[in-house]
Scaffold this active site. Structure first.
Site, PDB file in Angstrom:
ATOM      1  N   HIS A  91       0.880  -1.175   0.000  1.00  0.00           N
ATOM      2  CA  HIS A  91       0.000   0.000   0.000  1.00  0.00           C
ATOM      3  C   HIS A  91       0.920   1.227   0.000  1.00  0.00           C
ATOM      4  CE1 HIS A  91      -2.833   2.967   1.672  1.00  0.00           C
ATOM      5  NE2 HIS A  91      -3.806   2.122   1.391  1.00  0.00           N
ATOM      6  N   ASP A 149       2.573  -4.295   8.148  1.00  0.00           N
ATOM      7  CA  ASP A 149       1.362  -3.495   7.961  1.00  0.00           C
ATOM      8  C   ASP A 149       0.175  -4.446   8.101  1.00  0.00           C
ATOM      9  OD1 ASP A 149      -0.875  -2.286   6.938  1.00  0.00           O
ATOM     10  OD2 ASP A 149       0.053  -1.620   5.076  1.00  0.00           O
ATOM     11  N   GLN A 201      -5.059  -5.151   7.127  1.00  0.00           N
ATOM     12  CA  GLN A 201      -6.052  -6.081   6.576  1.00  0.00           C
ATOM     13  C   GLN A 201      -5.984  -7.457   7.234  1.00  0.00           C
ATOM     14  OE1 GLN A 201      -8.347  -4.942   4.663  1.00  0.00           O
ATOM     15  NE2 GLN A 201      -7.447  -3.065   3.839  1.00  0.00           N
ATOM     16  N   LYS A 224     -10.578   0.303  10.284  1.00  0.00           N
ATOM     17  CA  LYS A 224     -10.742  -0.935   9.515  1.00  0.00           C
ATOM     18  C   LYS A 224     -11.063  -2.110  10.432  1.00  0.00           C
ATOM     19  CE  LYS A 224      -7.380   0.664   6.142  1.00  0.00           C
ATOM     20  NZ  LYS A 224      -8.038   0.841   4.861  1.00  0.00           N
ATOM     21  N   CYS A 265      -4.751   2.267  -3.652  1.00  0.00           N
ATOM     22  CA  CYS A 265      -3.467   2.776  -3.139  1.00  0.00           C
ATOM     23  C   CYS A 265      -2.321   1.798  -3.368  1.00  0.00           C
ATOM     24  CB  CYS A 265      -3.559   3.133  -1.658  1.00  0.00           C
ATOM     25  SG  CYS A 265      -4.756   4.420  -1.305  1.00  0.00           S
TER      26      CYS A 265
HETATM   27  N1  PMP Z   1      -2.107  -0.475   4.544  1.00  0.00           N
HETATM   28  C1  PMP Z   1      -3.105  -1.203   4.050  1.00  0.00           C
HETATM   29  C2  PMP Z   1      -2.851  -2.625   3.654  1.00  0.00           C
HETATM   30  C3  PMP Z   1      -4.370  -0.633   3.887  1.00  0.00           C
HETATM   31  O1  PMP Z   1      -5.355  -1.376   3.376  1.00  0.00           O
HETATM   32  C4  PMP Z   1      -4.572   0.707   4.276  1.00  0.00           C
HETATM   33  C5  PMP Z   1      -5.924   1.354   4.128  1.00  0.00           C
HETATM   34  N2  PMP Z   1      -6.402   1.385   2.791  1.00  0.00           N
HETATM   35  C6  PMP Z   1      -3.493   1.421   4.792  1.00  0.00           C
HETATM   36  C7  PMP Z   1      -2.284   0.796   4.918  1.00  0.00           C
HETATM   37  C8  PMP Z   1      -3.610   2.854   5.201  1.00  0.00           C
HETATM   38  O2  PMP Z   1      -4.479   3.021   6.262  1.00  0.00           O
HETATM   39  P1  PMP Z   1      -4.932   4.481   6.715  1.00  0.00           P
HETATM   40  O3  PMP Z   1      -5.343   5.213   5.465  1.00  0.00           O
HETATM   41  O4  PMP Z   1      -6.072   4.224   7.634  1.00  0.00           O
HETATM   42  O5  PMP Z   1      -3.774   5.124   7.391  1.00  0.00           O
END
Ligand code: PMP
Length: 427
Positions: A124, A205, A208, A231, A371
């Site tokens: 991401h 990270d 998910q 999430k 992203c």
């Molecule tokens: N890493 C992963 C795997 C994600 O799915 C997300 C959220 N789309 C993020 C990082 C970023 O999270 P946040 O925008 O809540 O900081």
């Protein structure tokens, strides 16, 4: 039994009981972007403001004491939820801020020109751009582990081959928010310890993974783990960094201000011990408290039960999508799916059109790069994908309804006259 889990917990999520249009009940398949919130989390936010609202760690009065206790109790709940200690949890705005904190706090303090950071092509942007910024500040080398031949997951051997004595950081996504597959964490930790620099750190990270399965930082053996509250059934504006305490102690502050200091004079400042060192300014108190409630909620349902239920949803979703003519599914085969998150494309229909027409039927999906532009490039899907991402409150019936709507939308497009110069939806 876990078969009824979705039906059982749905009533706790008021937002799910709505129609997007008359006769089109909401089918929410965008939990990868953000999860819905159970009533207990909404109540925790409300009750905090109605009863306890005060600034934390500052006042001697009763409300300040209550607010501080609730805030610190929530830290303990989040810590237990991932198998860490309360003093190892740093509140952040979300996973993005947590990665930036490590890139600054650890990276700026310890990395030197020529050092290497190993990432994967599946990251991401939140776990990619902060390292690119660090690399340009420090003249570091970034290396990316590639996908395996089936393009379902990260190639563990390739990842291992990238780690050298100059590798100071290995950072990767635990469960990919596009592929739905799990990273080779055990292998990464082993090679980082065996072949990396003596102080090489591993960051996961876990955005998910933590909402969908039990995660234990000690079992994983990593140094840092980041996640976003919104999430995992919690509010927006709150997330956390878990770090092994000695790693946090070896980090320099990133943002300066109130709360993070030990003693301040006009000539200089000494800093508080972690986690306060990294929590400058008034934090998101109500959100932190409600994230603690979200952890209680998920633990109350049971992470093992959630994982078993979602695995069945995952397989039904994957198999159902693969059975739709003209649909291409990205990620691992159904047997290797534990998390109910599947990205796909349909021949001749652009991902954003598909998501738009699904929304007309009440189905919320997400279209685009999620992203993860480098990953979409590696998948030869530069135009984006549609993603259906589920959570504990979804049901097998919703999957079947989604698949029926998808077939309906694709039939509609198939009946249209073929354009003279069709735009390829995937190549
Ligand atoms: N890493 C992963 C795997 C994600 O799915 C997300 C959220 N789309 C993020 C990082 C970023 O999270 P946040 O925008 O809540 O900081």
């Amino acid at each position: 039994s876990s078969s009824s889990l979705g039906a059982e917990v749905r009533a706790e999520f008021p937002v799910l009981a709505q129609e997007i249009a008359p006769g089109k009940p909401l089918i929410y398949l965008d939990s990868g972007a953000t999860s819905q919130k159970p009533q207990c989390v909404l109540d925790a936010l409300h009750e905090y403001y109605v009863r306890d609202n005060a600034n934390v760690h500052r006042g001697a009065h009763t409300l300040a004491t209550r607010a501080t206790e609730a805030f610190e109790e929530a830290r303990g709940k989040v810590a237990r939820f991932v198998g860490g200690e309360a003093r190892e949890i740093v509140w952040t705005r979300g996973a993005t801020e947590a990665v930036n904190l490590v890139a600054h706090g650890w990276g700026d303090a310890h990395l030197e020109e020529g050092d290497e950071i190993v990432l994967t092509v599946a990251e991401h942007h939140a776990n990619l751009v902060p390292w690119q910024l660090l690399a340009s500040r420090k003249r570091l080398r970034l290396k990316y582990a590639r996908l395996d031949a089936a393009q379902g997951a990260i190639d563990a051997d390739h990842l291992a081959s990238l780690v050298t004595r100059r590798t100071r950081v290995v950072a990767m996504v635990h469960v990919s928010n596009v592929l739905g597959s799990e990273a080779p964490v055990a292998e990464a930790v082993r090679v980082a310890r065996e072949r990396g620099a003596p102080d090489c750190v591993v960051l996961l990270d876990a955005c998910q993974s933590v909402p969908h399965k039990g995660v234990d930082v000690r079992d994983l053996g990593v140094d840092f783990l980041v996640a976003s509250g919104h999430k995992m059934c919690g509010p927006t504006g709150i997330g956390f960094l878990w770090g092994k305490y000695d790693r946090l102690e070896a980090m320099q502050p990133w943002q300066g201000g109130g709360e993070m200091i030990d003693r301040v004079t006009l000539d200089g400042t000494t800093y508080a011990a972690p986690p306060a060192r990294f929590e400058a300014g008034t934090p998101a108190i109500a959100q932190a408290v409600a994230l603690g409630t979200a952890c209680d909620f998920l633990s109350g349902v049971g992470m093992d039960r959630i994982a078993a239920y979602e695995r069945r949803l995952a397989r039904r979703l994957d198999a159902g999508l693969r059975a739709v003519p003209g649909v291409r599914v990205y990620g691992p085969s159904a047997d290797d799916r534990d998390v109910a998150l599947v990205a796909f494309n349909a021949r001749n229909v652009h991902a954003s059109d598909l998501a738009f027409f699904l929304d007309q039927e009440g189905v919320a999906t997400r279209a685009g790069h999620h992203c993860c532009q480098p990953l979409h490039h590696a998948l030869d899907a530069d135009a984006g994908t549609v993603r259906a991402s589920l959570a504990l409150y979804n049901t097998p019936d919703e999957i079947d309804a989604f698949l029926a709507h998808l077939r309906g939308v694709l039939d509609f497009f198939a009946d249209l006259p073929t354009p003279a110069d069709p735009k390829p939806a995937f190549h």
